[in-house]
Write a protein that holds these residues in place. Structure first.
Motif, PDB file in Angstrom:
ATOM      1  N   LYS A 263       0.843  -1.185   0.000  1.00  0.00           N
ATOM      2  CA  LYS A 263       0.000   0.000   0.000  1.00  0.00           C
ATOM      3  C   LYS A 263       0.887   1.247   0.000  1.00  0.00           C
ATOM      4  N   PRO A 264       0.518   2.253  -0.801  1.00  0.00           N
ATOM      5  CA  PRO A 264       1.349   3.462  -0.868  1.00  0.00           C
ATOM      6  C   PRO A 264       1.573   4.112   0.493  1.00  0.00           C
ATOM      7  N   ASP A 265       0.594   4.002   1.376  1.00  0.00           N
ATOM      8  CA  ASP A 265       0.725   4.623   2.692  1.00  0.00           C
ATOM      9  C   ASP A 265       1.020   3.600   3.781  1.00  0.00           C
ATOM     10  N   GLY A 266       1.535   2.442   3.396  1.00  0.00           N
ATOM     11  CA  GLY A 266       1.827   1.386   4.359  1.00  0.00           C
ATOM     12  C   GLY A 266       3.069   1.682   5.182  1.00  0.00           C
ATOM     13  N   ALA A 267       3.350   0.778   6.122  1.00  0.00           N
ATOM     14  CA  ALA A 267       4.488   0.979   7.020  1.00  0.00           C
ATOM     15  C   ALA A 267       5.816   0.894   6.295  1.00  0.00           C
ATOM     16  N   LEU A 268       5.877   0.123   5.198  1.00  0.00           N
ATOM     17  CA  LEU A 268       7.118  -0.044   4.451  1.00  0.00           C
ATOM     18  C   LEU A 268       6.981   0.572   3.064  1.00  0.00           C
ATOM     19  N   SER A 269       7.930   1.416   2.717  1.00  0.00           N
ATOM     20  CA  SER A 269       7.970   2.014   1.376  1.00  0.00           C
ATOM     21  C   SER A 269       8.744   1.098   0.439  1.00  0.00           C
ATOM     22  N   HIS A 270       8.698   1.403  -0.860  1.00  0.00           N
ATOM     23  CA  HIS A 270       9.492   0.641  -1.811  1.00  0.00           C
ATOM     24  C   HIS A 270      10.985   0.830  -1.538  1.00  0.00           C
ATOM     25  N   ALA A 271      11.380   2.030  -1.104  1.00  0.00           N
ATOM     26  CA  ALA A 271      12.789   2.269  -0.786  1.00  0.00           C
ATOM     27  C   ALA A 271      13.233   1.371   0.363  1.00  0.00           C
ATOM     28  N   ALA A 272      12.335   1.125   1.320  1.00  0.00           N
ATOM     29  CA  ALA A 272      12.662   0.239   2.437  1.00  0.00           C
ATOM     30  C   ALA A 272      12.628  -1.225   2.026  1.00  0.00           C
ATOM     31  N   MET A 273      11.751  -1.563   1.076  1.00  0.00           N
ATOM     32  CA  MET A 273      11.604  -2.956   0.669  1.00  0.00           C
ATOM     33  C   MET A 273      12.783  -3.450  -0.158  1.00  0.00           C
ATOM     34  N   GLY A 274      13.471  -2.552  -0.874  1.00  0.00           N
ATOM     35  CA  GLY A 274      14.611  -2.971  -1.680  1.00  0.00           C
ATOM     36  C   GLY A 274      15.654  -3.723  -0.870  1.00  0.00           C
ATOM     37  N   PRO A 275      16.158  -3.147   0.239  1.00  0.00           N
ATOM     38  CA  PRO A 275      17.135  -3.862   1.065  1.00  0.00           C
ATOM     39  C   PRO A 275      16.575  -5.150   1.667  1.00  0.00           C
ATOM     40  N   ILE A 276      15.277  -5.166   1.995  1.00  0.00           N
ATOM     41  CA  ILE A 276      14.674  -6.375   2.553  1.00  0.00           C
ATOM     42  C   ILE A 276      14.704  -7.505   1.527  1.00  0.00           C
ATOM     43  N   VAL A 277      14.318  -7.185   0.300  1.00  0.00           N
ATOM     44  CA  VAL A 277      14.340  -8.202  -0.758  1.00  0.00           C
ATOM     45  C   VAL A 277      15.767  -8.692  -0.980  1.00  0.00           C
ATOM     46  N   ALA A 278      16.737  -7.768  -1.001  1.00  0.00           N
ATOM     47  CA  ALA A 278      18.135  -8.158  -1.217  1.00  0.00           C
ATOM     48  C   ALA A 278      18.634  -9.041  -0.080  1.00  0.00           C
ATOM     49  N   ASP A 279      18.312  -8.669   1.168  1.00  0.00           N
ATOM     50  CA  ASP A 279      18.727  -9.482   2.314  1.00  0.00           C
ATOM     51  C   ASP A 279      18.142 -10.890   2.231  1.00  0.00           C
ATOM     52  N   LEU A 280      16.855 -10.968   1.919  1.00  0.00           N
ATOM     53  CA  LEU A 280      16.188 -12.268   1.865  1.00  0.00           C
ATOM     54  C   LEU A 280      16.757 -13.128   0.742  1.00  0.00           C
ATOM     55  N   PHE A 281      16.991 -12.520  -0.412  1.00  0.00           N
ATOM     56  CA  PHE A 281      17.472 -13.286  -1.560  1.00  0.00           C
ATOM     57  C   PHE A 281      18.917 -13.733  -1.368  1.00  0.00           C
ATOM     58  N   LEU A 282      19.744 -12.868  -0.815  1.00  0.00           N
ATOM     59  CA  LEU A 282      21.173 -13.165  -0.702  1.00  0.00           C
ATOM     60  C   LEU A 282      21.549 -13.907   0.584  1.00  0.00           C
ATOM     61  N   GLY A 283      20.810 -13.658   1.660  1.00  0.00           N
ATOM     62  CA  GLY A 283      21.215 -14.233   2.934  1.00  0.00           C
ATOM     63  C   GLY A 283      20.221 -15.136   3.609  1.00  0.00           C
ATOM     64  N   GLY A 284      18.992 -15.179   3.091  1.00  0.00           N
ATOM     65  CA  GLY A 284      17.974 -15.974   3.745  1.00  0.00           C
ATOM     66  C   GLY A 284      17.231 -15.163   4.783  1.00  0.00           C
ATOM     67  N   ILE A 285      16.167 -15.735   5.312  1.00  0.00           N
ATOM     68  CA  ILE A 285      15.282 -14.986   6.194  1.00  0.00           C
ATOM     69  C   ILE A 285      15.983 -14.501   7.452  1.00  0.00           C
ATOM     70  N   GLY A 286      16.995 -15.249   7.900  1.00  0.00           N
ATOM     71  CA  GLY A 286      17.703 -14.851   9.111  1.00  0.00           C
ATOM     72  C   GLY A 286      18.517 -13.593   8.954  1.00  0.00           C
ATOM     73  N   LYS A 287      18.781 -13.166   7.726  1.00  0.00           N
ATOM     74  CA  LYS A 287      19.595 -11.979   7.467  1.00  0.00           C
ATOM     75  C   LYS A 287      18.760 -10.715   7.236  1.00  0.00           C
ATOM     76  N   VAL A 288      17.440 -10.866   7.210  1.00  0.00           N
ATOM     77  CA  VAL A 288      16.593  -9.711   6.931  1.00  0.00           C
ATOM     78  C   VAL A 288      16.610  -8.756   8.121  1.00  0.00           C
ATOM     79  N   GLN A 289      16.852  -7.499   7.823  1.00  0.00           N
ATOM     80  CA  GLN A 289      16.887  -6.460   8.851  1.00  0.00           C
ATOM     81  C   GLN A 289      15.689  -5.523   8.663  1.00  0.00           C
ATOM     82  N   LEU A 290      15.065  -5.137   9.764  1.00  0.00           N
ATOM     83  CA  LEU A 290      13.982  -4.170   9.697  1.00  0.00           C
ATOM     84  C   LEU A 290      14.574  -2.787   9.479  1.00  0.00           C
TER      85      LEU A 290
END
Length: 210
Positions: A171-198
């Motif tokens: 959602k455009p007004d959600g808690a996470l923006s696309h700018a915030a989601m980029g690093p989350i996707v990268a962390d998950l893809f490269l390091g697995g769920i344990g590497k995801v940082q809020l």
């Protein structure tokens, strides 16, 4: 000498594409009329035809324009002097942020490309393949000691599976923006769920002491 087009002409064309993409994304290309596009743009139908000759030309411009921007992004990334993991992370960040302002165009690209004429569809799909190839190359570079070639494309498609459908739930007004989601996707893809940082902006702040 012939006069060039004004900046307002190009701005109006951009606005028309944005409104048409929103209508195509909501109702589907076949169910959207030029009357609806004209109304959404607050233009007369005659004025709309001054900018785009028909609904099909809108579809081509939306799909080709969106995928061209993605292909240009990948080409630009190839010129940067980054190591393998940094390059892939940067690619992921940029493409996620690109989708932030192009959710309607992306839905049109994924759902309405089948309505393009063969020549136009092949051109658009060719640019899509360039985007996938650029990401697959970046994925393969991250796995130098592994048999990268057979898995590079499947891994890339899994990555796009995460990214491509974010518009269905973010959602455009959600808690996470696309700018915030980029690093989350990268962390998950490269390091697995344990590497995801809020992201810091999304961390709940403690209430101040009275």
């Amino acid at each position: 000498m012939p006069r060039g087009r004004s900046a307002s002409y190009d701005d109006q064309r951009t606005l028309i594409l944005e409104r048409a993409a929103a209508l195509f994304a909501k109702h589907g290309y076949p169910s959207t009329s030029m009357n609806q596009v004209a109304q959404a743009c607050e233009l007369s139908k005659a004025t709309l035809y001054h900018y785009y000759r028909d609904k099909y030309s809108l579809l081509v411009s939306i799909a080709d324009g969106h995928v061209s921007r993605l292909a240009a992004l990948v080409d630009d990334e190839a010129t940067l002097a980054l190591d393998s993991e940094a390059r892939l992370r940067h690619l992921i960040h940029r493409i996620v942020e690109e989708y932030a302002g192009a959710q309607d165009a992306h839905r049109v690209l994924t759902e309405d490309v089948r309505f393009l004429e063969p020549q136009d569809r092949e051109r658009v799909l060719g640019k899509e393949r360039r985007v996938v190839a650029g990401f697959a190359d970046a994925v393969a570079q991250v796995r130098p000691g592994a048999p990268g070639a057979p898995l590079a494309k499947p891994l890339t498609m899994l990555l796009f599976g995460m990214v491509n459908w974010m518009f269905t739930w973010m959602k455009p007004d959600g808690a996470l923006s696309h700018a915030a989601m980029g690093p989350i996707v990268a962390d998950l893809f490269l390091g697995g769920i344990g590497k995801v940082q809020l992201p810091p902006a999304a961390v709940p702040q403690a209430a101040p002491e009275p």
